[in-house]
Design a protein around this motif. Sequence first.
Motif, PDB file in Angstrom:
ATOM      1  N   TYR A 114       0.329   4.232  -2.884  1.00 12.25           N
ATOM      2  CA  TYR A 114       0.122   5.471  -2.367  1.00 12.25           C
ATOM      3  C   TYR A 114       1.086   6.599  -2.895  1.00 12.25           C
ATOM      4  O   TYR A 114       0.665   7.679  -3.324  1.00 12.25           O
ATOM      5  N   GLU A 144       0.709  -1.138  -0.006  1.00 15.09           N
ATOM      6  CA  GLU A 144       0.016  -0.076  -0.114  1.00 15.09           C
ATOM      7  C   GLU A 144       0.935   1.280   0.025  1.00 15.09           C
ATOM      8  O   GLU A 144       0.660   2.289  -0.721  1.00 15.09           O
ATOM      9  N   GLN A 145       1.783   1.148   0.729  1.00 17.89           N
ATOM     10  CA  GLN A 145       2.903   2.257   0.820  1.00 17.89           C
ATOM     11  C   GLN A 145       3.291   2.769  -0.632  1.00 17.89           C
ATOM     12  O   GLN A 145       3.325   4.010  -1.063  1.00 17.89           O
ATOM     13  N   TYR A 171       3.635  11.394   2.291  1.00 18.93           N
ATOM     14  CA  TYR A 171       3.273  10.005   2.971  1.00 18.93           C
ATOM     15  C   TYR A 171       3.961   9.827   4.295  1.00 18.93           C
ATOM     16  O   TYR A 171       4.188   8.881   4.686  1.00 18.93           O
TER      17      TYR A 171
END
Length: 256
Positions: free
Chosen positions: A134, A130-131, A236
Motif C-alpha cells: 500500500y 499488504e502494508q 497509511y
Amino acid sequence: MPFVIQACSPVDSPGLGAAMIKSRLTDPHWVFMWEDNVPAEEMISRSTDRIPWNLVNGRDTKRHEKVIDDTTGQVLGYARWLLPPNLAKRNDVWLEAQAQDGTPEERATYEKLSDATSRNGQPIGLKGGEQSRYRNAPLEAADERVTKNENFLGKSYPYYHFRVRNIQTDDLYSALDYLTTHPDFWRQGVGSMLVKSGLDVADQYGLKTYVMSEPAALKLYLNFGFQLIETVSTDYSQFGGKEPMVHYFLTREPVT
C-alpha cells in the motif's frame, strides 16, 4: 573539524552501518516499517554484516563514497551511486569511488554474512505484506510517470520503499541509490559533499539527474539546482501510521 571524502571498503562497515541506521531511526515512517522491539544495536549489527557484500557485489556499476572526520576517522555520511551501462562498460569511470574487490574466499564470506541477515531479499525484521504494498504503490506510480521516456543520472530511493523498475538499458543515467548522514553531523555540509561529488560526474558526462527525496533532504537537492516535478503524500493511517508519508520527485539538467 576536517571532513574528507573517500572511497569505501569492507573495513568501513561498522562505521557505515552505524551512520545509516542512526540516521534512519530519526524517521518515524522508517521505524514503523520494522517489527516492534528490534534493538537499534541489533539493526546496526545486521546492517554491518550486509555492507561488505553490497560493496563488492556489482563493482562494475556501483560507486561508493563516505565522508569521514579526518582526525577521528569516524564515518559521517555515505552515498552509493550506480553508473549507467555505457559508462560501466568502459572500466575507467570514477574508479576512485569503486570498492576494492575481495578474494574469492572473502567474497564468499561476505555473501554468507549478508544472507544470514536477510530473508526473501529483505533485512530480517522488516515488515512486508499488504502494508508495504500500500505504501509503495503510489511511489511506483509516480516513478513511472516521471521517468517514462526519460534517461537520468540519478535515482535516490530509501531501500525499504520499493524496487526500482528495470531501466538498465538506459545509457544516459546512473543512480544515486542511497544517501545518508549521521544525525550528529546534520547541517554541517556532509550531504552536500556527497551529492556534489556525484553531480560532478553527471556534469562531466552530460547526464540528467533524478532523485526521490524525503522532506529532510528536499532543500539540499533544491540548492543543487533540482526542480520539483511531483509530490506524493500517502496516508497509511489504516495500518497505524500517525501522519502522511511525503516524498518529492525532482530532476536536474547537467551543467556544462
